[in-house]
Design a protein around this motif. Structure first.
Motif, PDB file in Angstrom:
ATOM      1  N   LEU A 170       0.836  -1.175   0.027  1.00  0.00           N
ATOM      2  CA  LEU A 170       0.075  -0.140   0.022  1.00  0.00           C
ATOM      3  C   LEU A 170       0.756   1.404   0.060  1.00  0.00           C
ATOM      4  O   LEU A 170       0.586   2.365  -0.631  1.00  0.00           O
ATOM      5  CB  LEU A 170      -0.865   0.053   1.349  1.00  0.00           C
ATOM      6  N   ALA A 171       1.916   1.217   0.843  1.00  0.00           N
ATOM      7  CA  ALA A 171       2.770   2.249   0.819  1.00  0.00           C
ATOM      8  C   ALA A 171       3.280   2.620  -0.726  1.00  0.00           C
ATOM      9  O   ALA A 171       3.679   3.569  -1.091  1.00  0.00           O
ATOM     10  CB  ALA A 171       4.003   2.272   1.721  1.00  0.00           C
ATOM     11  N   GLY A 172       3.606   1.373  -1.383  1.00  0.00           N
ATOM     12  CA  GLY A 172       4.194   1.407  -2.755  1.00  0.00           C
ATOM     13  C   GLY A 172       3.254   2.145  -3.823  1.00  0.00           C
ATOM     14  O   GLY A 172       3.132   3.065  -4.603  1.00  0.00           O
ATOM     15  N   CYS A 173       1.950   1.775  -3.403  1.00  0.00           N
ATOM     16  CA  CYS A 173       0.786   2.480  -4.272  1.00  0.00           C
ATOM     17  C   CYS A 173       0.943   3.984  -3.894  1.00  0.00           C
ATOM     18  O   CYS A 173       0.475   4.921  -4.922  1.00  0.00           O
ATOM     19  CB  CYS A 173      -0.709   1.962  -3.718  1.00  0.00           C
ATOM     20  N   ALA A 174       1.099   4.202  -2.760  1.00  0.00           N
ATOM     21  CA  ALA A 174       1.144   5.851  -2.288  1.00  0.00           C
ATOM     22  C   ALA A 174       2.323   6.615  -3.112  1.00  0.00           C
ATOM     23  O   ALA A 174       2.262   7.821  -2.806  1.00  0.00           O
ATOM     24  CB  ALA A 174       0.865   6.073  -0.923  1.00  0.00           C
ATOM     25  N   GLY A 175       3.351   5.713  -3.491  1.00  0.00           N
ATOM     26  CA  GLY A 175       4.631   6.365  -3.721  1.00  0.00           C
ATOM     27  C   GLY A 175       4.558   6.807  -5.126  1.00  0.00           C
ATOM     28  O   GLY A 175       3.592   6.715  -5.751  1.00  0.00           O
ATOM     29  N   THR A 176       5.371   7.802  -5.403  1.00  0.00           N
ATOM     30  CA  THR A 176       5.418   8.741  -6.610  1.00  0.00           C
ATOM     31  C   THR A 176       6.084   7.589  -7.646  1.00  0.00           C
ATOM     32  O   THR A 176       6.769   6.678  -7.348  1.00  0.00           O
ATOM     33  CB  THR A 176       6.205   9.875  -6.438  1.00  0.00           C
ATOM     34  N   VAL A 177       5.902   7.864  -8.773  1.00  0.00           N
ATOM     35  CA  VAL A 177       6.312   7.150  -9.990  1.00  0.00           C
ATOM     36  C   VAL A 177       7.175   8.129 -10.863  1.00  0.00           C
ATOM     37  O   VAL A 177       6.932   9.325 -10.759  1.00  0.00           O
ATOM     38  CB  VAL A 177       5.121   6.455 -10.825  1.00  0.00           C
TER      39      VAL A 177
END
Length: 513
Positions: free
Chosen positions: A20-27
């Protein structure tokens, strides 16, 4: 044993939280160096694409602007999602965004703050992308500033894990610039471009959430899960030309469905299928031929309408048009039905002149009339610009009367007036049944999402409402309401409007669940 289970659960939660933290991270996604094209041709093209591919998500049902809306068509187990406010407001909308930031959002589905969004990413060519940006910057009423920001989208626990796993939290790979638009022509190449990169048919009509699902063997086979506005689970249709898909659909069937929202049997296409109002004949042919070239896939989608066969009967579409003042004869082929019983025709000498088109009335009556012939051989012809001749009004008849001795009593007695047969009365419109048959009840019956909007009809003229019923896209290009002009004529629409204005829909059963 108990400790082992607790450790496994803890590890699962830890991994889930990390995902979930990865989902919230920028790309990382490039900024396409594309600027808004404000030329007249580009604005027209951009409007057509925006109305077809963007408006249905970014303009709520009751809103007049693209100020954002809940994305209810996505399954609730994934979370709660909202389309962004695209009005020109500086804080709540896109007023402060650069063209490059907007281009990145459209081409890579990456937000201004660098997060991957739950929206399609469009591979349209640079020129088309510039046209869309131009329309969004054009000052069109859709983009009138709205100060209310759209709520933030939030994944559920499992929705976030699934999204992170499927996408890898990476945007789709495509060039930042240099993507061409194929020459517009009725070719499979142009059809492929429209289906994959502009209208996004491939994503919706292919099951799954993987960004690369449209490269697989099941492309266009349908089955993608959605939720309709009434909260019912629906799946996208198989649009390959297999017997479980579009086999036996003609080009006319396809064009009417995609552009006007009406299936070959006259029923309304299910939501969330948009209406591609700006699609012209070239695009329709290109799309149709391209889909016919796609390998057929057997997939009888649950809940899909009955598939066409070689023996399927189409509705009696309204094919010809005439003035709103025209009166159908006894041989008239009326596609709907007149709302009032027609009286027998008056004697010839009392026949009134054909009424002129009333200002504000729709001139598309959708009725085909035969030409009645008078006893003297003169023809009464209806239609725009038609003449009206009779023995009582034709100049040649008046000239003969001036140079002929008036007939005596014996002459009159020997020529009795011919007996006229009364015109058969056309059946009345069953407005409640028609309202349900046309699919109107699903949106406007008590408890439906647009029922309250019918309160506005009291202030609208009957003529305006008739035009709205038959051609709603002329009032609101992005409306999901089907175009009924080919299915019901003006007289039938007028009967339906009168029933609606009288409060008829309020007497129908509620659709509340």
């Amino acid at each position: 044993m108990r400790r082992t289970i607790l450790d496994a659960m803890r590890n699962t939660l830890f991994v889930g939280a990390a995902l979930l933290a990865g989902c919230a991270g920028t790309v990382h996604a490039p900024y396409p160096p594309i600027r808004a094209d404000l030329s007249p041709a580009a604005l027209e093209r951009g409007a057509a694409i925006f109305h077809a591919s963007c408006e249905s998500c970014h303009r709520g049902g009751d809103a007049e602007t693209a100020s954002g809306a809940p994305l209810r068509e996505l399954p609730s187990y994934m979370g709660r999602f909202y389309a962004a406010n695209l009005t020109s407001h500086a804080e709540a909308g896109i007023g402060a965004m650069t063209d490059e930031e907007l281009a990145r959002a459209i081409r890579y589905a990456v937000s201004r703050d660098g997060r991957l969004m739950v929206m399609p990413s469009y591979g349209m060519g640079d020129a088309d992308l510039a046209a869309v940006l131009g329309f969004m910057r054009s000052g069109h009423p859709l983009f009138t500033p709205d100060s209310v920001p759209a709520p933030p989208s939030k994944f559920s626990f499992f929705g976030g894990i699934g999204f992170r796993f499927i996408t890898g939290n990476e945007p789709v790979e495509r060039p930042a610039s240099g993507i061409p638009v194929p020459p517009k022509a009725a070719t499979r190449e142009y059809g492929h471009y429209m289906a994959h990169d502009v209208y996004d048919c491939a994503s919706c009509h292919t099951d799954g959430f993987s960004p690369r699902k449209t490269e697989g063997d099941d492309v266009f086979a349908g089955g993608m899960a959605f939720v309709d506005p009434e909260g019912r689970n629906v799946h996208s249709s198989n649009i390959t030309f297999h017997e479980t898909g579009l086999a036996h659909w003609t080009l006319e069937d396809f064009t009417r469905a995609v552009r006007d929202g009406l299936a070959p049997d006259g029923s309304v296409l299910r939501s969330p299928m948009p209406r591609f109002r700006g699609m012209d004949e070239v695009e329709a042919r290109a799309l149709y031929d391209y889909l016919r070239s796609v390998p057929n896939r057997k997939n009888a989608v649950k809940g899909a309408r009955t598939r066409l066969t070689s023996a399927s009967v189409r509705p009696d579409w309204v094919a010809e048009e005439q003035s709103a003042g025209d009166v159908p004869s006894a041989k008239t082929s009326v596609k709907g039905a007149e709302e009032e019983v027609s009286a027998p025709p008056a004697p010839l000498a009392q026949t009134p002149a054909i009424p002129q088109d009333t200002p504000g009335e729709d001139a598309h009556a959708g009725v085909t009339s035969s030409a009645p012939t008078t006893d003297s051989g003169a023809t009464t012809r209806t239609g725009p610009g038609a003449t009206h001749k009779s023995a009582a009004s034709a100049p040649s008849a008046n000239h003969d009367a001036a140079n002929t001795v008036a007939p005596g009593p014996s002459t009159l007695a020997s020529k009795p007036a011919p007996t006229r047969k009364p015109r058969p009365a056309a059946p009345k419109v069953d407005a409640p049944a028609l309202f349900v048959k046309l699919g109107c009840a699903s949106c406007h019956a008590p408890g439906a999402r647009y029922h309250d909007r019918l309160a506005k009809v009291a202030s609208r003229s009957e003529a305006e409402l008739v035009r709205w019923v038959r051609n709603p896209e002329q009032f609101l290009p992005g409306t999901p309401m089907p175009t009924y002009a080919e299915l019901i004529d003006e007289k039938t629409a007028r009967a339906l409007v009168r029933w609606v204005k009288a409060g008829g829909p309020g007497t129908l059963p509620s659709t509340s669940r």
